[in-house]
Design a protein around this motif. Structure first.
Motif, PDB file in Angstrom:
ATOM      1  N   SER A   1       0.837  -1.197   0.000  1.00  0.00           N
ATOM      2  CA  SER A   1       0.000   0.000   0.000  1.00  0.00           C
ATOM      3  C   SER A   1       0.872   1.247   0.000  1.00  0.00           C
ATOM      4  CB  SER A   1      -0.908  -0.002   1.232  1.00  0.00           C
ATOM      5  OG  SER A   1      -0.121   0.010   2.422  1.00  0.00           O
ATOM      6  N   GLN A   2       0.240   2.399   0.174  1.00  0.00           N
ATOM      7  CA  GLN A   2       0.975   3.664   0.168  1.00  0.00           C
ATOM      8  C   GLN A   2       1.994   3.753   1.286  1.00  0.00           C
ATOM      9  OE1 GLN A   2      -2.213   6.628   0.243  1.00  0.00           O
ATOM     10  NE2 GLN A   2      -1.573   7.285  -1.786  1.00  0.00           N
ATOM     11  N   ASP A   3       1.694   3.151   2.435  1.00  0.00           N
ATOM     12  CA  ASP A   3       2.576   3.324   3.589  1.00  0.00           C
ATOM     13  C   ASP A   3       3.201   2.032   4.103  1.00  0.00           C
ATOM     14  OD1 ASP A   3       0.395   2.111   4.734  1.00  0.00           O
ATOM     15  OD2 ASP A   3      -0.006   3.691   6.196  1.00  0.00           O
ATOM     16  N   MET A   4       2.994   0.911   3.408  1.00  0.00           N
ATOM     17  CA  MET A   4       3.566  -0.344   3.883  1.00  0.00           C
ATOM     18  C   MET A   4       3.820  -1.314   2.743  1.00  0.00           C
ATOM     19  SD  MET A   4       2.062  -3.142   6.648  1.00  0.00           S
ATOM     20  CE  MET A   4       2.087  -1.978   8.010  1.00  0.00           C
ATOM     21  N   TYR A   5       4.944  -2.019   2.833  1.00  0.00           N
ATOM     22  CA  TYR A   5       5.257  -3.074   1.880  1.00  0.00           C
ATOM     23  C   TYR A   5       5.850  -4.244   2.647  1.00  0.00           C
ATOM     24  CZ  TYR A   5       7.644  -5.756  -1.744  1.00  0.00           C
ATOM     25  OH  TYR A   5       8.077  -6.777  -2.552  1.00  0.00           O
ATOM     26  N   ILE A   6       5.320  -5.440   2.415  1.00  0.00           N
ATOM     27  CA  ILE A   6       5.883  -6.656   2.990  1.00  0.00           C
ATOM     28  C   ILE A   6       6.238  -7.588   1.851  1.00  0.00           C
ATOM     29  CG2 ILE A   6       5.533  -8.635   4.515  1.00  0.00           C
ATOM     30  CD1 ILE A   6       3.552  -7.014   6.113  1.00  0.00           C
ATOM     31  N   ALA A   7       7.502  -7.981   1.807  1.00  0.00           N
ATOM     32  CA  ALA A   7       8.008  -8.805   0.713  1.00  0.00           C
ATOM     33  C   ALA A   7       7.781 -10.282   0.984  1.00  0.00           C
ATOM     34  CB  ALA A   7       9.495  -8.543   0.514  1.00  0.00           C
ATOM     35  N   GLU A   8       7.861 -11.045  -0.078  1.00  0.00           N
ATOM     36  CA  GLU A   8       7.728 -12.495   0.019  1.00  0.00           C
ATOM     37  C   GLU A   8       8.745 -13.083   0.998  1.00  0.00           C
ATOM     38  OE1 GLU A   8       6.927 -15.146  -3.623  1.00  0.00           O
ATOM     39  OE2 GLU A   8       9.080 -15.378  -3.249  1.00  0.00           O
ATOM     40  N   GLY A   9       9.942 -12.476   1.035  1.00  0.00           N
ATOM     41  CA  GLY A   9      10.977 -12.937   1.951  1.00  0.00           C
ATOM     42  C   GLY A   9      10.835 -12.390   3.358  1.00  0.00           C
ATOM     43  N   ARG A  10       9.706 -11.725   3.642  1.00  0.00           N
ATOM     44  CA  ARG A  10       9.333 -11.224   4.967  1.00  0.00           C
ATOM     45  C   ARG A  10      10.022  -9.907   5.344  1.00  0.00           C
ATOM     46  NH1 ARG A  10       5.965 -14.681   7.206  1.00  0.00           N
ATOM     47  NH2 ARG A  10       5.956 -13.510   9.158  1.00  0.00           N
ATOM     48  N   PHE A  11      10.718  -9.266   4.411  1.00  0.00           N
ATOM     49  CA  PHE A  11      11.186  -7.915   4.673  1.00  0.00           C
ATOM     50  C   PHE A  11      10.001  -6.960   4.672  1.00  0.00           C
ATOM     51  CE2 PHE A  11      12.097  -3.790   2.674  1.00  0.00           C
ATOM     52  CZ  PHE A  11      12.939  -3.237   3.632  1.00  0.00           C
ATOM     53  N   ALA A  12      10.020  -5.970   5.563  1.00  0.00           N
ATOM     54  CA  ALA A  12       8.924  -5.000   5.646  1.00  0.00           C
ATOM     55  C   ALA A  12       9.474  -3.581   5.650  1.00  0.00           C
ATOM     56  CB  ALA A  12       8.101  -5.236   6.911  1.00  0.00           C
ATOM     57  N   PHE A  13       8.731  -2.683   5.002  1.00  0.00           N
ATOM     58  CA  PHE A  13       9.078  -1.261   4.945  1.00  0.00           C
ATOM     59  C   PHE A  13       7.800  -0.489   5.243  1.00  0.00           C
ATOM     60  CE2 PHE A  13      12.158   1.809   2.761  1.00  0.00           C
ATOM     61  CZ  PHE A  13      11.512   2.946   3.201  1.00  0.00           C
ATOM     62  N   VAL A  14       7.834   0.312   6.310  1.00  0.00           N
ATOM     63  CA  VAL A  14       6.693   1.134   6.688  1.00  0.00           C
ATOM     64  C   VAL A  14       7.107   2.594   6.622  1.00  0.00           C
ATOM     65  CG1 VAL A  14       5.129   1.774   8.557  1.00  0.00           C
ATOM     66  CG2 VAL A  14       5.649  -0.635   8.149  1.00  0.00           C
ATOM     67  N   ALA A  15       6.305   3.432   5.965  1.00  0.00           N
ATOM     68  CA  ALA A  15       6.596   4.859   5.818  1.00  0.00           C
ATOM     69  C   ALA A  15       5.498   5.668   6.505  1.00  0.00           C
ATOM     70  CB  ALA A  15       6.686   5.227   4.336  1.00  0.00           C
ATOM     71  N   ARG A  16       5.893   6.531   7.420  1.00  0.00           N
ATOM     72  CA  ARG A  16       4.914   7.288   8.200  1.00  0.00           C
ATOM     73  C   ARG A  16       5.322   8.754   8.327  1.00  0.00           C
ATOM     74  NH1 ARG A  16       2.140   3.700  11.800  1.00  0.00           N
ATOM     75  NH2 ARG A  16       1.549   1.891  10.527  1.00  0.00           N
ATOM     76  N   GLY A  17       4.328   9.590   8.589  1.00  0.00           N
ATOM     77  CA  GLY A  17       4.604  10.961   8.984  1.00  0.00           C
ATOM     78  C   GLY A  17       5.007  10.972  10.441  1.00  0.00           C
ATOM     79  N   ALA A  18       5.747  11.993  10.838  1.00  0.00           N
ATOM     80  CA  ALA A  18       6.272  12.037  12.203  1.00  0.00           C
ATOM     81  C   ALA A  18       5.167  12.002  13.253  1.00  0.00           C
ATOM     82  CB  ALA A  18       7.124  13.292  12.394  1.00  0.00           C
ATOM     83  N   ASP A  19       4.046  12.629  12.950  1.00  0.00           N
ATOM     84  CA  ASP A  19       2.975  12.726  13.938  1.00  0.00           C
ATOM     85  C   ASP A  19       1.880  11.685  13.745  1.00  0.00           C
ATOM     86  OD1 ASP A  19       4.143  14.863  15.303  1.00  0.00           O
ATOM     87  OD2 ASP A  19       3.343  16.308  13.861  1.00  0.00           O
ATOM     88  N   THR A  20       2.096  10.743  12.827  1.00  0.00           N
ATOM     89  CA  THR A  20       1.168   9.627  12.691  1.00  0.00           C
ATOM     90  C   THR A  20       1.295   8.759  13.929  1.00  0.00           C
ATOM     91  OG1 THR A  20       1.564   9.662  10.310  1.00  0.00           O
ATOM     92  CG2 THR A  20       0.467   7.713  11.191  1.00  0.00           C
ATOM     93  N   GLY A  21       0.226   8.114  14.351  1.00  0.00           N
ATOM     94  CA  GLY A  21       0.303   7.244  15.520  1.00  0.00           C
ATOM     95  C   GLY A  21       1.288   6.117  15.282  1.00  0.00           C
ATOM     96  N   ASN A  22       2.392   6.117  16.023  1.00  0.00           N
ATOM     97  CA  ASN A  22       3.444   5.135  15.791  1.00  0.00           C
ATOM     98  C   ASN A  22       3.753   4.281  17.011  1.00  0.00           C
ATOM     99  OD1 ASN A  22       4.210   5.974  13.043  1.00  0.00           O
ATOM    100  ND2 ASN A  22       4.824   7.877  14.036  1.00  0.00           N
ATOM    101  N   LEU A  23       3.017   4.463  18.086  1.00  0.00           N
ATOM    102  CA  LEU A  23       3.291   3.702  19.290  1.00  0.00           C
ATOM    103  C   LEU A  23       3.111   2.207  19.041  1.00  0.00           C
ATOM    104  CD1 LEU A  23       1.573   5.907  22.032  1.00  0.00           C
ATOM    105  CD2 LEU A  23       4.010   5.462  21.781  1.00  0.00           C
ATOM    106  N   GLY A  24       4.111   1.435  19.443  1.00  0.00           N
ATOM    107  CA  GLY A  24       4.007  -0.014  19.347  1.00  0.00           C
ATOM    108  C   GLY A  24       4.011  -0.548  17.939  1.00  0.00           C
ATOM    109  N   LEU A  25       4.562   0.191  16.978  1.00  0.00           N
ATOM    110  CA  LEU A  25       4.590  -0.253  15.593  1.00  0.00           C
ATOM    111  C   LEU A  25       5.366  -1.551  15.469  1.00  0.00           C
ATOM    112  CD1 LEU A  25       4.053   0.331  12.572  1.00  0.00           C
ATOM    113  CD2 LEU A  25       6.196   1.611  12.543  1.00  0.00           C
ATOM    114  N   LYS A  26       4.684  -2.617  15.036  1.00  0.00           N
ATOM    115  CA  LYS A  26       5.344  -3.892  14.802  1.00  0.00           C
ATOM    116  C   LYS A  26       4.483  -4.739  13.887  1.00  0.00           C
ATOM    117  CE  LYS A  26       3.626  -6.122  19.045  1.00  0.00           C
ATOM    118  NZ  LYS A  26       4.028  -6.866  20.258  1.00  0.00           N
TER     119      LYS A  26
END
Length: 283
Positions: free
Chosen positions: A169-194
């Motif tokens: 999606s616009q703010d997240m990518y999870i690869a077949e090999g289980r690599f993940a990339f999450v893109a957020r704004g500084a003030d987006t709710g980021n507590l406990g991101l996992k």
């Protein structure tokens, strides 16, 4: 902030020779050998990886020449150390148009992901739109870069569930090999991101602050609180790169600069007092 050694004696020349050898192997019908050469030669060298796989991003649009400065090699040296077991935190201060986003939102995370040096990248910018635009550039390379798709299929193919991408999606990518990339704004709710039980092992903050015209001392203090209370605690064992330009006196990046200058002055005073050891202080 100390001067880093060059990643290789002449990375542009070395990359050119690798690509020439790859072309020879392809011409001889040895496609697998060509891929193995690219992967092996770039495993421990982020600058070489960028020159081999992301060359167009380092090419001057007017002269069509590949450009690489000493500061880019210093940044690559920082990223090389993400592969070690001991996490590091760096603040990188540079003027605009130095390629900060190209290196810290694209080339260096791509190298780390391709070679398994990072499993989960959490990237932050001043706004969600900025961060998502950088992730879009990252994903565009995964979709259209032939060499990346040949050499790292587990990275370039999204993880699927019931015939659909699990997270592409616009703010997240999870690869077949289980690599993940999450893109957020500084003030987006980021507590406990996992993701499941996995927390980010690489945190990148690029241009976390807006321009001076829309920024105040109070807002800088609030943004610093977000960094210290919400973003960095995502994983205290993560590698961290905070990249930016000084937008005003007292901004977060300006505070890093002042801290560095104070530590450097303290080291000089210590040397003047007869000490035989000067310690470099990393941010």
């Amino acid at each position: 902030m100390s001067r880093a050694r060059m990643t290789s004696p002449d990375p542009i020349d070395l990359a050119g020779r690798i690509l020439e050898k790859v072309a020879e192997l392809h011409a001889a019908g040895k496609k697998d050998a060509a891929a193995a050469l690219r992967v092996e030669m770039t495993r421990d060298d982020p600058a070489l990886f960028a020159l081999v796989y992301l060359r167009r991003h380092l090419t001057d649009t007017e002269t069509q020449r590949v450009t690489l400065s000493e500061v880019h090699l210093a940044w690559a040296e920082i990223a090389r150390q993400w592969a070690s077991s001991e996490p590091r935190r760096d603040a990188i201060i540079a003027p605009r148009s130095m390629g900060k986003s190209t290196w810290f939102f694209l080339a260096l995370p791509m190298w780390a992901a391709a070679h398994g040096h990072a499993r989960f990248v959490a990237a932050f910018a001043n706004s969600a739109g900025q961060a998502q635009a950088h992730l879009m550039t990252f994903k565009r390379e995964l979709d259209g870069n032939r060499l990346l798709r040949e050499d790292y299929p587990g990275l370039t193919r999204p993880m699927m569930r019931r015939g659909r991408p699990l997270a592409d999606s616009q703010d997240m990518y999870i690869a077949e090999g289980r690599f993940a990339f999450v893109a957020r704004g500084a003030d987006t709710g980021n507590l406990g991101l996992k993701i499941d039980d996995t927390r980010p092992d690489l945190i990148v903050c690029d241009d976390l602050e807006p321009g001076e015209g829309s920024y105040s001392a109070y807002q800088a203090e609030q943004r610093l609180t977000t960094l210290l209370d919400d973003i960095l605690p995502l994983n205290f064992r993560a590698n961290v790169a905070i990249v930016g330009t000084t937008v005003m006196s007292g901004s977060i990046i300006d505070q890093f600069r002042k801290y560095h200058d104070e530590q450097e002055a303290a080291a000089v005073r210590n040397l003047d007092c007869g000490s035989s050891h000067v310690e470099t202080v990393a941010l």
